[in-house]
Design a protein around this motif. Structure first.
Motif, mmCIF file in Angstrom:
data_model
loop_
_atom_site.group_PDB
_atom_site.id
_atom_site.type_symbol
_atom_site.label_atom_id
_atom_site.label_comp_id
_atom_site.label_asym_id
_atom_site.label_seq_id
_atom_site.Cartn_x
_atom_site.Cartn_y
_atom_site.Cartn_z
ATOM 1 N N MET A 20 0.830 -1.191 0.000
ATOM 2 C CA MET A 20 0.000 0.000 0.000
ATOM 3 C C MET A 20 0.874 1.254 0.000
ATOM 4 O O MET A 20 0.615 2.215 -0.721
ATOM 5 N N GLN A 21 1.924 1.235 0.806
ATOM 6 C CA GLN A 21 2.834 2.376 0.852
ATOM 7 C C GLN A 21 3.509 2.585 -0.502
ATOM 8 O O GLN A 21 3.662 3.718 -0.971
ATOM 9 N N GLN A 22 3.925 1.475 -1.122
ATOM 10 C CA GLN A 22 4.568 1.584 -2.437
ATOM 11 C C GLN A 22 3.634 2.212 -3.458
ATOM 12 O O GLN A 22 4.044 3.030 -4.280
ATOM 13 N N LYS A 23 2.355 1.824 -3.397
ATOM 14 C CA LYS A 23 1.390 2.400 -4.334
ATOM 15 C C LYS A 23 1.182 3.889 -4.067
ATOM 16 O O LYS A 23 1.070 4.693 -5.004
ATOM 17 N N LEU A 24 1.134 4.274 -2.814
ATOM 18 C CA LEU A 24 0.885 5.671 -2.464
ATOM 19 C C LEU A 24 2.027 6.594 -2.883
ATOM 20 O O LEU A 24 1.795 7.707 -3.351
ATOM 21 N N VAL A 25 3.254 6.129 -2.716
ATOM 22 C CA VAL A 25 4.388 7.004 -3.041
ATOM 23 C C VAL A 25 4.767 6.919 -4.505
ATOM 24 O O VAL A 25 5.424 7.823 -5.043
ATOM 25 N N GLY A 26 4.368 5.816 -5.176
ATOM 26 C CA GLY A 26 4.684 5.692 -6.587
ATOM 27 C C GLY A 26 6.183 5.620 -6.837
ATOM 28 O O GLY A 26 6.965 5.224 -5.973
ATOM 29 N N HIS B 78 3.506 11.006 5.291
ATOM 30 C CA HIS B 78 3.083 11.854 6.413
ATOM 31 C C HIS B 78 1.862 12.685 5.999
ATOM 32 O O HIS B 78 0.865 12.770 6.734
ATOM 33 N N LYS B 79 1.938 13.260 4.810
ATOM 34 C CA LYS B 79 0.834 14.078 4.305
ATOM 35 C C LYS B 79 -0.413 13.220 4.103
ATOM 36 O O LYS B 79 -1.533 13.638 4.429
ATOM 37 N N LEU C 136 -2.084 12.426 7.512
ATOM 38 C CA LEU C 136 -2.817 13.575 8.045
ATOM 39 C C LEU C 136 -4.154 13.751 7.345
ATOM 40 O O LEU C 136 -5.171 14.079 7.977
ATOM 41 N N ASP C 137 -4.173 13.516 6.047
ATOM 42 C CA ASP C 137 -5.429 13.635 5.297
ATOM 43 C C ASP C 137 -6.380 12.494 5.633
ATOM 44 O O ASP C 137 -7.588 12.704 5.792
ATOM 45 N N LYS C 138 -5.840 11.283 5.765
ATOM 46 C CA LYS C 138 -6.669 10.114 6.072
ATOM 47 C C LYS C 138 -7.308 10.252 7.455
ATOM 48 O O LYS C 138 -8.449 9.812 7.669
#
Length: 460
Positions: A144-150, A428-429, A432-434
């Motif tokens: 999931m982290q890999q997908k979020l940061v691309g 981190h951003k 905060l949004d989630k």
């Protein structure tokens, strides 16, 4: 190389390894819900078990652990919730590999399987079952982290600017790094041992077919996949890509839940499979896994052969590179001159450089006493992928002693540091949004914390 996510702690953290305690024997305090994130509860026992495991592994907390740990668990739950929405999946092969690796790590650290069971006050099967759930969650969080940061890209100019702006006392220290070549031999398993395994599986099939006993009962008694055995061999719903290809081909071809499959050979051993239910492109099966055993005689012979090969390499009859390409059973390294590869679990970046703690423990213990260019004597090690015992020899190809980083010598390491910083900022951003869109409730007694991510406690 610095890694962005400490997977080992993520695994112990997600639901806290072995965190199914309902009461604390030492003070007889009934468990309680301390946080709720979405529809997921975080229990006091989750926090306590994670704290004890972290202390066992030598972690020092930057702040009150009863503030740090529940927040870290909460963050993992945010990632897991998003992964469910985005249909992020991990394969059964990945999970088994991770469980084998973690189990072997605990055994090596504690001293033996028996001592591990005594330490955690659980059977090996129960430990593997908990590790299985945590491995799935930990791997899911990583994906999931890999997908979020691309795919993050930084330019050489950005790396130089980052290094130039660092105060002298903040310049990173690059720990000692090594490059290692390896040759492994999988001891030959006698045909009689394989035939014995197949005969036992055929016997199990006959007993189920004749109605003498349930498949699930046999799985509990005899399957060597301990994580599924405790559930009667049930694996849960999985897509084709989540299974070993040989297993998947048979599992998806099954039509009658009352029948037992033919014997299936996979990289993990030999299976018989029974269909439970199909749902679209997913299937739930139960299985019995048996692994042929390697005899001490075959293990000794394999190591003796490797010692002979090492002697020939030292005598310049052929090179380590050539021997690795022709002889080694390690498919991940034999086409790369035997060079072991270190993969950053988040960026996917590969390098041949390892810090000592990143090497498999059995390899690190041997390499630690070697000089550059030296070839080791044969030794046994546990293959982290499939948990099988193999014989190995290694060559210390290169060693770079620990030093203060410089652009000229450590550009790739500094680039990775900058990329990690970017990833951390992006995640981190996102967190905060989630937080803004997720229901969170914290027990009043657990609110007085200086949280890393403000926003857990929403103002009315």
């Amino acid at each position: 190389m610095k890694k962005f996510v400490n997977f080992r702690f993520v695994v112990t953290l997600v639901l806290a390894v072995f965190a199914n305690v309902v009461t604390y024997a030492q003070d007889n305090v009934v468990d309680e819900v301390v946080w709720v994130v979405g529809d997921e509860a975080i229990l006091k026992s989750d926090v306590e078990e994670a704290r004890m495991d972290a202390l066992y592994n030598g972690r020092r907390f930057d702040g009150d652990p009863y503030c740090v740990i529940p927040e870290e668990i909460a963050v993992q739950k945010l990632f897991l919730h998003q992964a469910k929405l985005d249909s992020i999946e991990v394969s059964e092969a990945e999970i088994i590999q991770r469980v084998d690796m973690l189990t072997n790590m605990y055994i090596q650290q504690i001293g033996s399987r028996e001592k591990m069971e005594e330490y955690f006050n659980k059977t090996s099967a129960q430990i593997r079952e908990t590790l299985r759930d945590n491995a799935r969650d930990g791997l899911t969080v990583q994906k999931m982290q890999q997908k979020l940061v691309g795919e993050i890209k930084v330019t050489p100019a950005e790396v130089r600017r980052y290094f130039k702006d660092l105060p002298q006392d903040s310049i990173p220290y690059i720990p000692t790094q090594v490059e290692v070549q390896i040759i492994t031999l999988q001891p030959k398993i006698p045909v009689a041992e394989i035939e014995d395994v197949k005969k036992r599986l055929r016997d199990y099939t006959d007993r189920v077919t004749k109605g003498e006993i349930d498949f699930s009962t046999l799985a509990r008694l005899y399957s060597e996949d301990k994580a599924s055995a405790i559930k009667g061999g049930e694996c849960g719903f999985m897509g084709r890509g989540m299974m070993d290809p040989s297993y998947a081909n048979v599992a998806f071809s099954l039509q009658d839940p009352k029948k037992v499959s033919k014997i299936v050979e996979s990289e993990f051993g030999y299976h018989i499979i029974q269909l439970i239910e199909k749902r679209g492109d997913r299937v739930n099966t139960r299985h019995i896994l048996l692994r042929p055993k390697v005899s001490e005689k075959e293990l000794t012979e394999a190591c003796a052969r490797l010692d002979s090969i090492a002697d020939d390499i030292r005598a310049n009859k052929f090179s380590f590179d050539e021997a690795a390409a022709v002889i080694s059973h390690d498919k991940d390294t034999r086409n790369n001159h035997g060079i072991m590869v270190n993969i950053n679990e988040n960026s996917g970046v590969t390098t041949s450089k390892f810090q000592m703690q990143d090497l498999p423990q059995d390899v690190a213990k041997v390499v630690d006493k070697m000089n550059v260019g030296e070839i080791s004597k044969a030794f046994t090690m546990i293959n982290e992928k499939d948990g099988k015992e193999v014989c190995a020899i290694v060559k210390l190809k290169a060693k770079i002693n620990g030093h203060k980083a410089t652009i000229a010598e450590d550009y790739q390491d500094l680039k990775e540091i900058v990329m990690d910083k970017r990833r951390e900022e992006m995640l981190h951003k996102w967190i905060l949004d989630k937080q803004k869109h997720t229901y969170v409730r914290i027990n009043e007694n657990w609110q007085k914390c200086d949280f890393k991510y403000p926003g857990w406690i929403k103002k009315d």
